[in-house]
Enzyme design. Structure first.
Site, short mmCIF file in Angstrom:
data_model
loop_
_atom_site.label_atom_id
_atom_site.label_comp_id
_atom_site.label_asym_id
_atom_site.label_seq_id
_atom_site.Cartn_x
_atom_site.Cartn_y
_atom_site.Cartn_z
N GLY B 31 11.43 -19.83 -20.36
CA GLY B 31 11.01 -19.04 -21.51
C GLY B 31 10.39 -19.87 -22.62
CB CYS B 240 1.36 8.03 -5.46
SG CYS B 240 -0.27 7.51 -4.86
CB CYS B 243 0.98 6.74 -0.82
SG CYS B 243 1.92 6.11 -2.21
CB CYS B 265 0.16 3.38 -6.12
SG CYS B 265 1.37 4.39 -5.28
CB CYS B 271 -1.41 2.98 -2.74
SG CYS B 271 -1.62 4.76 -2.86
#
Lengths: 259, 290
Positions: B31, B240, B243, B265, B271
């Site tokens: 970080g 979606c 899909c 997606c 997808c």
């Protein structure tokens, strides 16, 4: 003798031969004083006399070359930076002359008041907002203005907001640099009233810098008069103002217009 | 000039070494933003110069590279960076998440969970999470050093005060291992939970800002929030249309002038894989609706 009594017998803040230089020039020199819990110390003097420099040194904003500063017996100049920062956002507070220096102008009033709370770990939005609303009330800002930005406030309101923002964590020691500067007299009077009430209710110790003797008379218990970076006279406020000893203090007191 | 005149993966070895040092430091201090001497790359700032340098420093000839842009493998940014490394490093490239060893991404984390051994490289525009609150770099560095992160919550407070909920929906700030507050690059906050405990190495490169930071595998990453306004990963409330997936992050696409829209997606590889497996969505029967 209980521990509490011992604490009361010790000054909250002690300064020993503090000196700050700007190159060859003197910012302030050889300043000594003690501040006791609940006491208000006024620092007066003309522009350029080293008042603000002294305050900056005390609050840790400026580097100090010589001298020692004790807060509750601990030397703040030898303290590691993180510890001093924790002090300055919990037990200390600093009210700037210009509210724009002390506020976040792009953040709402509530956010400004809540910042110190969040900095010390408050993580409940409802509680933070409640405390902020309460504090806005205490400094006479309407609670429906909690989501307004400081930009939309008048100068007096901004100054009151800055005070709320600083006092929200219940500090013990407050530094104030000309808190009434730049405000018109009626607004000044209300702000002074408010400050006096808060100081008394919260038992604050205050070091207040001002060039306005009326402000000093109203707020300060004790007074320190500065000239050319040195303290030339100190004592009880009434004593200093009514019976000035140093020539410069006599001049200062007699310069005030009597209305 | 022929392509052979470039070193493997475009950057010279000394530069790669410098970047690898920054990467190792970043991994050692999760970080923390490590400054590095970012180079001019043959693409404009904002197109992923940081990510490209990190990818170049990580690539070995045996690697398989995948590049995604907002989840898609076939948009300009993804195609040109993929071609760039095909030409300068001759590495294999793929669109399949599970086959890739190095994945450079812009603003998404793939839907398919990543595995150990994979490296995910993020393109970062502004690495400093405190930047819009505190413009001074000297001050933000000190705030990181002293863990003064109150300001970050002020931002979230302002969100709730103004919008009634935390409206930050991308680049949602996180705290890494209880220490550094980090900008996860502009990924949707839907992806935030995937940052923590991830098996892959996650590297972040900001070219213009000259910063690199990193998350080693299985790092603890917590999204900042309030007790009474907890963090919520959000996505469009649809499945979606191609899909039928109800768990993936969706793009909203306007399909005609009447305001009709479809949701697909954003992860194109996810997808198409699902469509290949026979999953269908609302608009699948009508063929190429979009």
């Amino acid at each position: 003798m209980t521990l509490h009594d011992v604490a009361l017998q010790q000054p909250l803040f002690r300064v020993e031969s503090l000196t700050k230089r700007y190159g060859h020039r003197i910012g302030c020199a050889d300043v000594n004083f003690e501040l006791w819990p609940g006491e208000v110390l006024g620092i007066v003097g003309e522009s350029g006399s080293g008042k603000s420099t002294l305050l900056g040194c005390l609050a840790g904003h400026l580097r100090v070359e010589e001298g020692r500063i004790f807060y509750q017996g601990r030397d703040t100049l030898l303290m590691p930076e993180p510890e001093r920062r924790v002090l300055s956002r919990t037990e200390w507070a600093f009210v700037h002359q210009n509210p724009r220096d002390g506020l976040r102008m792009g953040v709402s009033a509530g956010g400004n008041v809540g910042e110190r709370l969040m900095a010390i770990g408050a993580r409940n939005y409802g509680d933070i907002r409640e405390t902020a609303t309460d504090w806005l009330g205490r400094v006479e800002i309407a609670s429906e203005r909690i989501d307004d930005r400081p930009r939309q406030f008048s100068g007096g309101m901004q100054q009151r907001l800055q005070i709320a923002r600083n006092l929200v964590t219940s500090p013990r020691l407050v530094f104030m640099d000309e808190p009434t500067g730049g405000l018109d007299v009626s607004v000044q009077a209300r702000l002074l009233d408010l400050l006096r009430g808060l100081v008394r209710d919260m038992g604050l110790s205050v070091i207040i810098v001002t060039h306005d003797l009326a402000v000093a008379r109203l707020l300060a218990d004790r007074l320190m008069v500065m000239k050319d970076g040195r303290v030339i006279e100190q004592g009880l406020t009434d004593q200093v103002l009514d019976d000035p000893q140093a020539a410069y203090t006599q001049l200062l007191v007699s310069s005030v217009l009597q209305v | 000039m022929t392509e052979q005149s470039y070193n493997f993966a475009y950057l010279d070895e000394a530069t790669k070494r410098m970047i690898r040092r920054a990467l190792l430091k970043g991994l050692a201090i999760p970080g923390y933003q490590v400054p590095f001497a970012s180079r001019e790359m043959p693409m404009p700032y904002g197109w992923g110069t940081g990510g490209v340098q990190v990818t170049a420093a990580c690539l070995i000839p045996e690697d398989t590279l995948k590049v995604i842009d907002q989840g898609a493998d076939d948009t300009t940014n993804a195609v040109s960076i993929r071609k760039f490394f095909e030409r300068t490093a001759q590495v294999r490239t793929t669109e399949t998440t599970t086959e890739a060893t190095v994945i450079q991404t812009r603003h998404r984390i793939p839907e398919v969970p990543l595995a150990e051994g994979q490296i995910l490289v993020y393109q970062v525009p502004i690495p400093e999470p405190l930047r819009f609150l505190e413009p001074r770099e000297s001050e933000t560095r000190r705030m990181h050093a002293l863990e003064e992160y109150g300001l970050m919550h002020v931002k979230l407070y302002e969100d709730i005060a103004r919008h009634g909920a935390i409206a930050t929906s991308y680049a949602y700030p996180v705290k890494v291992e209880g220490r550094y507050v980090m900008d996860p690059s502009p990924i949707p906050k839907f992806d935030n939970p995937k940052l923590g405990g991830n098996a892959a190495i996650q590297l972040f490169g900001a070219g213009r800002e000259q910063r690199i930071y990193a998350l080693p595998p299985y790092t603890q990453v917590v999204s900042l929030d309030f007790e009474d306004h907890p963090f919520e990963p959000s996505k469009a409330e649809h499945a979606c249309d191609l899909c039928g997936s109800e768990v993936s992050y969706l793009d909203e696409v306007i399909v005609d002038d009447q305001g009709n829209r479809m949701f697909v997606c954003s992860d194109t590889n996810y997808c198409t894989t699902r469509q290949g497996e026979g999953h269908t969505g609302r608009l699948s029967q009508k063929g190429e609706a979009a």
